[in-house]
Scaffold this motif. Sequence first.
Motif, short mmCIF file in Angstrom:
data_model
loop_
_atom_site.label_atom_id
_atom_site.label_comp_id
_atom_site.label_asym_id
_atom_site.label_seq_id
_atom_site.Cartn_x
_atom_site.Cartn_y
_atom_site.Cartn_z
N CYS A 165 0.81 -1.22 0.00
CA CYS A 165 0.00 0.00 0.00
C CYS A 165 0.85 1.27 0.00
O CYS A 165 0.34 2.35 -0.30
N TYR A 206 -3.88 2.06 -1.89
CA TYR A 206 -3.81 3.28 -1.07
C TYR A 206 -5.06 4.12 -1.25
O TYR A 206 -5.68 4.56 -0.28
N PHE A 209 -8.13 2.26 0.32
CA PHE A 209 -7.68 1.48 1.48
C PHE A 209 -8.86 0.96 2.30
O PHE A 209 -8.79 -0.12 2.89
#
Length: 432
Positions: A165, A206, A209
């Motif tokens: 991430c 990301y 998320f």
Amino acid sequence: MKTQLQKARAGVITPEMHIAAQDEPISAEGLCSLMARGRVVLPKNVVHDFSSIKAIGEGLKTKVNANLGTSGECADMAAEEKKLAAALRAGADSIMDLSTGGDLDQLRWMFLKKSPVMLGTVPIYGLAAKMLRQGRPMHSITSQELFGEIELQCSQGVDYITVHCGITRQSVRKLEHFKRIMPCVSRGGSLHMQWIRVNGQENPLYQDFEVLLDIAEKYDVTLSLGDGFRPGCIQDSLDGAQVEELMILAELAGRAFERGVQVMIEGPGHVPLNEIKTQIQLQKRLCRNAPFYVLGPLPTDIAAGYDHITSAIGGAIAGAAGADFLCYVTPAEHLGLPGEDDVHQGVMAARIAAHIADLSKGLPGAADKDRQMAHCRQTLDWEGMIASALDPDLVRSRMQIAQDGRTCSMCGKLCAVKTSEETEALQGEAGS
């Protein structure tokens, strides 16, 4: 259904916590308290039944993971079963299936069914292998496909997943400003970096998320936030790209914790000896003492063929400084896919490092077997020495007893322990 973290926050001590605490220098109540603060994780998927449930983190024994799995060049399920057996015999606390070749679903089911310890995966590997079979470029992966693969593997029962991430548009730009010898040595990290550069978009892991947290919460899968920009050689260690990614992971770890999703942070691979303690302390400070999972680390780049030894040196120092989970490195590292003996040697080297770390941490009971070994050596108790060793089978196979039946072939009649016994006996006779 609540996660182990959510239950810990509510003060509920689960059956899994009781099991995990049995082999630790801590009570189930103490374990629950540390989990509630995010300092310990207990990787256990709600749909995965296995017997050797263990926790990872502060105040616990340093754990060891063994990476197994096929490649596109070598996809033999029977060989992986043998390697799994070797890892378990050597005492691995965890298995990661990093397969990229063959029938990945069948391989994953095999590991889930035959391993009594927690299982981790890197979902992007499975998706990348499918893309290769379909003849599609990696940068054509869609967000839906990525999260679909993650949910598939979580629904099958994997206990923790490595997700990259922290490879974001921001961290990729940061990497471009640093003149690394080896810009990106992480397979998963390189795939995400390529996707970002080609598509000009943010990493879905990301950007979305919360979707990842939805999946992890549903199955109580522990997130292992991967270090895609870890240094691949000691010259690249502790640069801006690595620190930028770590700060992003710290942010995401906090978001996961608030959501009630268990999370640990992955750490660097190649680190000079004098920087290891600093890197552990930096991670612990930034990530609020979340469990730290390190590959090695390797404090030199030139020990190919002996990197299990290199990583044991780095792992002992990292563990003593606060790392909680050591990923083994085998003699085959940097050279090829490990074989059965490589796996055994890798696990044993990492277990030695983990034990040395536990001694340094002053864990209650950590020195008991060392004390037992010392007494057995002083009394020339060979069976006791075998029982006290980390690898009893190896000790028994290598032991060479001299003709007197008491000493070994190294010293024979000049055995210092035997001479000391004789000296004490002579002193006793002189004083009587």
